[in-house]
Motif scaffolding. Structure first.
Motif, PDB file in Angstrom:
ATOM      1  N   GLU A  10       0.831  -1.207   0.000  1.00  0.00           N
ATOM      2  CA  GLU A  10       0.000   0.000   0.000  1.00  0.00           C
ATOM      3  C   GLU A  10       0.862   1.252   0.000  1.00  0.00           C
ATOM      4  O   GLU A  10       1.721   1.430   0.852  1.00  0.00           O
ATOM      5  N   GLU A  26      -2.848  -8.792  -5.983  1.00  0.00           N
ATOM      6  CA  GLU A  26      -3.456  -7.509  -6.365  1.00  0.00           C
ATOM      7  C   GLU A  26      -2.424  -6.408  -6.155  1.00  0.00           C
ATOM      8  O   GLU A  26      -1.990  -6.162  -5.039  1.00  0.00           O
ATOM      9  N   PRO A  28      -1.402  -2.520  -6.072  1.00  0.00           N
ATOM     10  CA  PRO A  28      -2.043  -1.199  -5.957  1.00  0.00           C
ATOM     11  C   PRO A  28      -1.700  -0.304  -7.153  1.00  0.00           C
ATOM     12  O   PRO A  28      -0.684  -0.501  -7.822  1.00  0.00           O
ATOM     13  N   LYS A  29      -2.530   0.677  -7.385  1.00  0.00           N
ATOM     14  CA  LYS A  29      -2.336   1.611  -8.508  1.00  0.00           C
ATOM     15  C   LYS A  29      -1.050   2.426  -8.366  1.00  0.00           C
ATOM     16  O   LYS A  29      -0.535   2.945  -9.340  1.00  0.00           O
ATOM     17  N   SER A  30      -0.525   2.517  -7.153  1.00  0.00           N
ATOM     18  CA  SER A  30       0.682   3.321  -6.920  1.00  0.00           C
ATOM     19  C   SER A  30       1.955   2.657  -7.470  1.00  0.00           C
ATOM     20  O   SER A  30       2.955   3.332  -7.688  1.00  0.00           O
ATOM     21  N   GLN A  52      -1.471  -2.642 -16.485  1.00  0.00           N
ATOM     22  CA  GLN A  52      -1.488  -1.532 -15.519  1.00  0.00           C
ATOM     23  C   GLN A  52      -0.385  -0.514 -15.798  1.00  0.00           C
ATOM     24  O   GLN A  52      -0.262   0.464 -15.056  1.00  0.00           O
TER      25      GLN A  52
END
Length: 169
Positions: A10, A26, A28-30, A52
């Motif tokens: 995260e 999964e 994270p978008k970061s 992504q």
């Protein structure tokens, strides 16, 4: 930006992975990048990362010398002589004193054979294969190398004493 190590993904910008399986994980978008500390990337979900926009890279050859030394040469030496057995024999309690003659006879069990003069076949002359091949020649081994995809640069790194084999059989 200050670099900070974290066990959590995260808020992380990058992931450094060795052999952990990331498939199904999964991200994270970061996350901007995934770096593999090693040669392959089979433990990284490349399609998901591409989707992504995550850059994936690895470090081929980074541990090549360590692989050359430990599994390759240590393995050859351990296989050619009963080193582990010799260590255990030395460590064992010799409660009953044995004569020097008996001791010499028992030590002969651990003599083994030298790797100098032996033939070594290497399939794949990449970063690790080159190092193993060249070092083996320095140890007096007769080395045969097979790599149908060897690059010109890789070939330049090989000792001229390596016998180039055209057919893996």
């Amino acid at each position: 930006k200050h670099i900070k190590q974290s066990e959590s993904l995260e808020g992380a910008d990058a992931v450094l992975v060795r052999s952990a399986a990331m498939h199904g994980m999964e991200l994270p978008k970061s996350i901007l990048a995934v770096a593999r500390a090693g040669a392959g990337v089979n433990n990284i979900p490349l399609a998901d990362c591409a989707e992504q926009g995550i850059v994936v890279f690895n470090t081929p050859g980074a541990n090549a010398n360590g692989v050359k030394e430990l599994p390759c040469f240590a393995g050859m030496l351990l296989a050619s002589r009963d080193i582990a057995g010799g260590i255990e024999w030395v460590k064992s309690d010799k409660e009953d004193a044995i004569s020097q003659r008996q001791q010499k006879k028992q030590k002969k069990k651990f003599a083994g054979c030298e790797i100098s003069g032996k033939k070594l076949g290497i399939i794949g002359l990449g970063a690790i294969g080159q190092l193993v091949a060249n070092a083996a020649t320095h140890l007096g081994m007769e080395v045969y190398g097979y790599d149908p995809y060897i690059s010109v640069d890789a070939a330049w790194n090989l000792s001229r004493d390596i016998h180039h084999i055209q057919n893996v059989e």
